[in-house]
Design a protein around this motif. Structure first.
Motif, PDB file in Angstrom:
ATOM      1  N   GLY A 149     -13.770   0.223   7.092  1.00  0.00           N
ATOM      2  CA  GLY A 149     -12.624   1.024   6.682  1.00  0.00           C
ATOM      3  C   GLY A 149     -11.452   0.889   7.631  1.00  0.00           C
ATOM      4  O   GLY A 149     -10.288   0.851   7.209  1.00  0.00           O
ATOM      5  N   ALA A 150     -11.729   0.802   8.938  1.00  0.00           N
ATOM      6  CA  ALA A 150     -10.651   0.655   9.919  1.00  0.00           C
ATOM      7  C   ALA A 150      -9.946  -0.682   9.756  1.00  0.00           C
ATOM      8  O   ALA A 150      -8.714  -0.768   9.874  1.00  0.00           O
ATOM      9  N   VAL A 151     -10.721  -1.727   9.484  1.00  0.00           N
ATOM     10  CA  VAL A 151     -10.117  -3.055   9.265  1.00  0.00           C
ATOM     11  C   VAL A 151      -9.209  -3.013   8.042  1.00  0.00           C
ATOM     12  O   VAL A 151      -8.097  -3.554   8.057  1.00  0.00           O
ATOM     13  N   PHE A 152      -9.684  -2.366   6.974  1.00  0.00           N
ATOM     14  CA  PHE A 152      -8.862  -2.259   5.768  1.00  0.00           C
ATOM     15  C   PHE A 152      -7.542  -1.544   6.057  1.00  0.00           C
ATOM     16  O   PHE A 152      -6.482  -1.965   5.589  1.00  0.00           O
ATOM     17  N   ILE A 153      -7.593  -0.463   6.833  1.00  0.00           N
ATOM     18  CA  ILE A 153      -6.376   0.292   7.137  1.00  0.00           C
ATOM     19  C   ILE A 153      -5.406  -0.549   7.961  1.00  0.00           C
ATOM     20  O   ILE A 153      -4.189  -0.552   7.706  1.00  0.00           O
ATOM     21  N   VAL A 154      -5.923  -1.281   8.940  1.00  0.00           N
ATOM     22  CA  VAL A 154      -5.071  -2.157   9.754  1.00  0.00           C
ATOM     23  C   VAL A 154      -4.387  -3.191   8.871  1.00  0.00           C
ATOM     24  O   VAL A 154      -3.186  -3.464   9.010  1.00  0.00           O
ATOM     25  N   VAL A 155      -5.155  -3.762   7.945  1.00  0.00           N
ATOM     26  CA  VAL A 155      -4.584  -4.783   7.057  1.00  0.00           C
ATOM     27  C   VAL A 155      -3.571  -4.166   6.093  1.00  0.00           C
ATOM     28  O   VAL A 155      -2.558  -4.791   5.770  1.00  0.00           O
ATOM     29  N   VAL A 156      -3.812  -2.944   5.656  1.00  0.00           N
ATOM     30  CA  VAL A 156      -2.844  -2.250   4.803  1.00  0.00           C
ATOM     31  C   VAL A 156      -1.513  -2.103   5.533  1.00  0.00           C
ATOM     32  O   VAL A 156      -0.439  -2.366   4.978  1.00  0.00           O
ATOM     33  N   ILE A 157      -1.577  -1.679   6.788  1.00  0.00           N
ATOM     34  CA  ILE A 157      -0.348  -1.521   7.583  1.00  0.00           C
ATOM     35  C   ILE A 157       0.375  -2.853   7.724  1.00  0.00           C
ATOM     36  O   ILE A 157       1.604  -2.936   7.570  1.00  0.00           O
ATOM     37  N   ALA A 158      -0.399  -3.912   7.995  1.00  0.00           N
ATOM     38  CA  ALA A 158       0.220  -5.244   8.111  1.00  0.00           C
ATOM     39  C   ALA A 158       0.835  -5.680   6.790  1.00  0.00           C
ATOM     40  O   ALA A 158       1.922  -6.273   6.758  1.00  0.00           O
ATOM     41  N   THR A 159       0.139  -5.353   5.682  1.00  0.00           N
ATOM     42  CA  THR A 159       0.626  -5.750   4.358  1.00  0.00           C
ATOM     43  C   THR A 159       1.944  -5.058   4.009  1.00  0.00           C
ATOM     44  O   THR A 159       2.816  -5.651   3.356  1.00  0.00           O
ATOM     45  N   ILE A 160       2.097  -3.823   4.437  1.00  0.00           N
ATOM     46  CA  ILE A 160       3.339  -3.085   4.170  1.00  0.00           C
ATOM     47  C   ILE A 160       4.543  -3.866   4.704  1.00  0.00           C
ATOM     48  O   ILE A 160       5.589  -3.963   4.041  1.00  0.00           O
ATOM     49  N   PHE A 161       4.366  -4.459   5.865  1.00  0.00           N
ATOM     50  CA  PHE A 161       5.462  -5.232   6.469  1.00  0.00           C
ATOM     51  C   PHE A 161       5.527  -6.652   5.901  1.00  0.00           C
ATOM     52  O   PHE A 161       6.617  -7.171   5.635  1.00  0.00           O
ATOM     53  N   LEU A 162       4.357  -7.269   5.692  1.00  0.00           N
ATOM     54  CA  LEU A 162       4.342  -8.643   5.183  1.00  0.00           C
ATOM     55  C   LEU A 162       4.916  -8.736   3.774  1.00  0.00           C
ATOM     56  O   LEU A 162       5.610  -9.705   3.432  1.00  0.00           O
ATOM     57  N   HIS A 163       4.635  -7.739   2.949  1.00  0.00           N
ATOM     58  CA  HIS A 163       5.076  -7.755   1.553  1.00  0.00           C
ATOM     59  C   HIS A 163       6.301  -6.873   1.307  1.00  0.00           C
ATOM     60  O   HIS A 163       6.715  -6.711   0.157  1.00  0.00           O
ATOM     61  N   HIS A 164       6.837  -6.292   2.374  1.00  0.00           N
ATOM     62  CA  HIS A 164       8.081  -5.506   2.304  1.00  0.00           C
ATOM     63  C   HIS A 164       7.996  -4.374   1.276  1.00  0.00           C
ATOM     64  O   HIS A 164       8.859  -4.244   0.394  1.00  0.00           O
ATOM     65  N   LEU A 165       6.964  -3.535   1.406  1.00  0.00           N
ATOM     66  CA  LEU A 165       6.817  -2.408   0.484  1.00  0.00           C
ATOM     67  C   LEU A 165       7.793  -1.289   0.848  1.00  0.00           C
ATOM     68  O   LEU A 165       8.076  -1.045   2.029  1.00  0.00           O
ATOM     69  N   SER A 166       8.269  -0.609  -0.165  1.00  0.00           N
ATOM     70  CA  SER A 166       9.150   0.533   0.068  1.00  0.00           C
ATOM     71  C   SER A 166       8.320   1.760   0.426  1.00  0.00           C
ATOM     72  O   SER A 166       7.106   1.800   0.208  1.00  0.00           O
ATOM     73  N   ARG A 167       9.003   2.807   0.946  1.00  0.00           N
ATOM     74  CA  ARG A 167       8.311   4.041   1.295  1.00  0.00           C
ATOM     75  C   ARG A 167       7.661   4.664   0.059  1.00  0.00           C
ATOM     76  O   ARG A 167       6.558   5.200   0.129  1.00  0.00           O
ATOM     77  N   ARG A 168       8.333   4.585  -1.067  1.00  0.00           N
ATOM     78  CA  ARG A 168       7.778   5.152  -2.294  1.00  0.00           C
ATOM     79  C   ARG A 168       6.529   4.396  -2.738  1.00  0.00           C
ATOM     80  O   ARG A 168       5.562   5.019  -3.201  1.00  0.00           O
ATOM     81  N   GLN A 169       6.511   3.089  -2.618  1.00  0.00           N
ATOM     82  CA  GLN A 169       5.339   2.310  -2.993  1.00  0.00           C
ATOM     83  C   GLN A 169       4.133   2.670  -2.116  1.00  0.00           C
ATOM     84  O   GLN A 169       3.013   2.790  -2.608  1.00  0.00           O
ATOM     85  N   VAL A 170       4.386   2.844  -0.829  1.00  0.00           N
ATOM     86  CA  VAL A 170       3.306   3.221   0.089  1.00  0.00           C
ATOM     87  C   VAL A 170       2.762   4.598  -0.286  1.00  0.00           C
ATOM     88  O   VAL A 170       1.545   4.807  -0.338  1.00  0.00           O
ATOM     89  N   LYS A 171       3.665   5.523  -0.565  1.00  0.00           N
ATOM     90  CA  LYS A 171       3.255   6.877  -0.932  1.00  0.00           C
ATOM     91  C   LYS A 171       2.428   6.865  -2.208  1.00  0.00           C
ATOM     92  O   LYS A 171       1.395   7.549  -2.306  1.00  0.00           O
ATOM     93  N   ASP A 172       2.846   6.079  -3.199  1.00  0.00           N
ATOM     94  CA  ASP A 172       2.097   5.998  -4.456  1.00  0.00           C
ATOM     95  C   ASP A 172       0.696   5.418  -4.228  1.00  0.00           C
ATOM     96  O   ASP A 172      -0.282   5.876  -4.836  1.00  0.00           O
ATOM     97  N   ALA A 173       0.605   4.408  -3.370  1.00  0.00           N
ATOM     98  CA  ALA A 173      -0.693   3.782  -3.091  1.00  0.00           C
ATOM     99  C   ALA A 173      -1.638   4.761  -2.404  1.00  0.00           C
ATOM    100  O   ALA A 173      -2.822   4.865  -2.761  1.00  0.00           O
ATOM    101  N   VAL A 174      -1.136   5.499  -1.418  1.00  0.00           N
ATOM    102  CA  VAL A 174      -1.965   6.473  -0.695  1.00  0.00           C
ATOM    103  C   VAL A 174      -2.397   7.597  -1.629  1.00  0.00           C
ATOM    104  O   VAL A 174      -3.569   8.011  -1.635  1.00  0.00           O
ATOM    105  N   SER A 175      -1.471   8.107  -2.431  1.00  0.00           N
ATOM    106  CA  SER A 175      -1.785   9.207  -3.344  1.00  0.00           C
ATOM    107  C   SER A 175      -2.843   8.808  -4.360  1.00  0.00           C
ATOM    108  O   SER A 175      -3.812   9.543  -4.600  1.00  0.00           O
ATOM    109  N   ALA A 176      -2.702   7.630  -4.964  1.00  0.00           N
ATOM    110  CA  ALA A 176      -3.668   7.165  -5.961  1.00  0.00           C
ATOM    111  C   ALA A 176      -5.041   6.960  -5.340  1.00  0.00           C
ATOM    112  O   ALA A 176      -6.071   7.272  -5.949  1.00  0.00           O
ATOM    113  N   SER A 177      -5.082   6.460  -4.105  1.00  0.00           N
ATOM    114  CA  SER A 177      -6.359   6.202  -3.426  1.00  0.00           C
ATOM    115  C   SER A 177      -7.075   7.504  -3.096  1.00  0.00           C
ATOM    116  O   SER A 177      -8.296   7.620  -3.262  1.00  0.00           O
TER     117      SER A 177
END
Length: 544
Positions: free
Chosen positions: A362-390
């Motif tokens: 789970g920790a590895v997944f979270i680290v990769v999620v954080i990296a993906t936010i920057f690598l794929h240039h996600l907006s704050r709203r997209q991140v919020k939607d992903a966390v809420s749905a999960s």
């Protein structure tokens, strides 16, 4: 052991099958009822002290929290990739390899899943391959079935060899040292060499068992999820499916022979991926007409701004980080495992439980999620939607796992009692051992699968039953090596139907309430795996 005692020991197993499989209750209802019945059986008949039952339940809740941590990370990664458009790009990429859904299932569930099992274990393969298949357009129930059935043979060497090194290794110890009977049997052979021999014996037999799992996968896919409900459409690619099976099992065998039980699934999965993807691109052993779902065929993917390399990068990062954090000779393993959250001697009992939050996948997944936010240039709203749905997805899983895992721990910890009985699983295994002698190799995988079904872990199954399996083999004049290999393969089989895995896999594809349907699908492959392994083990033991 009386018939009544046997029936009481079977309480959690019977309860799960009756409520979940036969009556088709959702796990959020079936598991709390099963927990209550198991606790009552332990208290009233097994005479387990109340404090032991409560401590076992608390231990189960701590373990359930670790599973939920893994699930949350896996679901969050998937939702993040959906928000970024990476899943659409990955789907397009698979269509360029082959539009044939049978081949896609083999590549993702069997080979990519094998690599993930070898690198991480702990439910990571089903948590990643199940939702990935669903995102690629597979029906959710098909995605879960494929992920669970495929996660069988690679389990022998999951989490860098944990089921062998820790499961069998600790299972053959008493009081922190190798059991005297085992030491006497080994003679001058080292214990480590013996564990490697068990691993080699298991994968040798698995060449004739696990190598056919891809064929079973595609046959079930076309029979239960194809428009024509046809076995024939899956069996039509039997040469390719068996080829893909051996592309994992043969490299895994070679690695087990020359290097030990740590890396067969990792290297077998990687070699298999390289060979099978290349073969699929060139349509090697494949029929001219690709197979699709028909009415299940998803809408075409929308164009995305991500390249295929960018889309796959998060999964590549997951794989790399999992391997780096599991290698004992690197410092990361010790650093991450030094952080523990737990409870020693719960309520004054000998039961202890802890979580290693930074070491769990789970920790590895979270680290990769954080990296993906920057690598794929996600907006704050997209991140919020992903966390809420999960987070919403985990609510039902928390209830089901919060009952299932405590039930398992009460069952396993029932050896502390005033009735003069061994623990429920040991008593059940003893009944089988007492009635069968020379035919034991055929039964040994059933015992192993029972351990995985109840405990949710092949490692726990091997720890519970390895010494019993060894003792029965010695008393019956059988090869302990063959019988322990049967235990390992049986534990693999039980992994397909164990309640914890089923609930976890169902939750990541939003199938909570369908756990009984999942077990009804995976029960057939599980029985094939355990029974065929047992027949081969019996034949081998008669030849020795």
């Amino acid at each position: 052991m009386t018939i009544l005692t046997t029936l009481v020991a079977l309480t959690p197993i019977l309860a799960v099958f009756i409520f979940l499989v036969i009556l088709r209750m959702p796990a959020v209802r079936a598991m709390p009822i099963s927990l209550l019945l198991t606790a009552l059986a332990a208290l009233l008949f097994w005479q387990v002290p109340l404090v032991q039952v409560i401590a076992s339940a608390l231990e189960g809740l701590i373990i359930a929290a670790s599973i939920l941590w893994i699930l949350f990370g896996a679901i969050l990664l998937l939702n993040t990739l959906r928000e970024s458009g990476a899943i659409d790009t990955i789907r397009n990429g698979f269509m360029h390899i082959t539009p044939d859904r049978r081949v896609q299932a083999i590549i993702v569930a069997w080979l990519f899943g094998a690599f993930l099992e070898g690198a991480a274990g702990f439910g990571a393969p089903a948590a990643i391959t199940g939702p990935l298949l669903a995102a690629l357009g597979f029906p959710a129930l098909a995605a879960v079935m494929l992920a669970l059935v495929a996660n069988s043979s690679p389990v022998s060497f999951g989490a860098v060899g944990t089921p062998i090194l820790i499961g069998v290794g600790e299972g053959l110890q008493t009081g922190g040292t190798v059991d005297p009977a085992v030491t006497a049997y080994l003679g001058g052979q080292s214990f480590e060499a013996f564990l490697q021999a068990v691993a080699v014996q298991a994968i040798q037999i698995d060449l004739l068992v696990g190598s056919f799992i891809p064929l079973i996968l595609v046959a079930m896919l076309t029979r239960f999820f194809g428009e024509n409900k046809s076995w024939r459409e899956g069996l039509a690619i039997w040469p390719f499916a068996i080829f893909a099976g051996f592309c994992f099992t043969i490299p895994a065998l070679l690695v087990a022979v020359f290097f030990g039980p740590e890396f067969p699934s990792i290297i077998g999965g990687l070699v298999g991926l390289a060979v099978v993807v290349t073969a699929a691109r060139r349509r090697f052993l494949l029929p001219e007409e690709p197979w699709r779902f028909g009415r299940y065929l998803p809408e075409p993917s929308l164009p995305t701004h991500l390249t295929l390399r960018q889309a796959w990068m998060p999964y590549v990062l997951v794989a790399v980080l999992l391997v780096l954090t599991r290698l004992a000779f690197l410092p990361f393993n010790d650093w991450l495992r030094s952080v523990k959250i737990g409870w020693s001697q719960i309520l004054g009992t000998e039961i202890s439980a802890s979580i290693e939050p930074l070491y769990l996948p789970g920790a590895v997944f979270i680290v990769v999620v954080i990296a993906t936010i920057f690598l794929h240039h996600l907006s704050r709203r997209q991140v919020k939607d992903a966390v809420s749905a999960s987070a919403k997805t985990l609510v039902g899983s928390a209830i089901a796992l919060g009952a299932a895992v405590p039930m398992v721990r009460i069952f396993i910890n029932s050896g502390v009692n005033e009735a003069g009985l061994a623990s429920m699983p040991i008593e059940l295994a003893g009944v089988l051992a007492g009635s069968i002698s020379q035919g034991w190799p055929a039964v040994a995988p059933i015992v192993g699968s029972l351990g995985s079904f109840i405990s949710g872990s092949a490692t726990f199954s091997n720890m519970m039953f390895s010494l019993l399996q060894f003792s029965v083999a010695e008393q019956a004049g059988l090869s302990p090596l063959v019988v322990l290999a049967m235990q390992v393969l049986g534990a693999n089989a039980g992994n397909m139907i164990c309640v914890v895995n089923v609930v976890a896999a169902a939750s990541v594809v939003k199938l909570l309430g369908q756990e009984g349907a999942i077990i009804r699908l995976t029960l057939g492959p599980m029985l094939y795996y355990a029974l065929w392994a047992g027949i081969l083990g019996l034949a081998l033991s008669l030849l020795l």
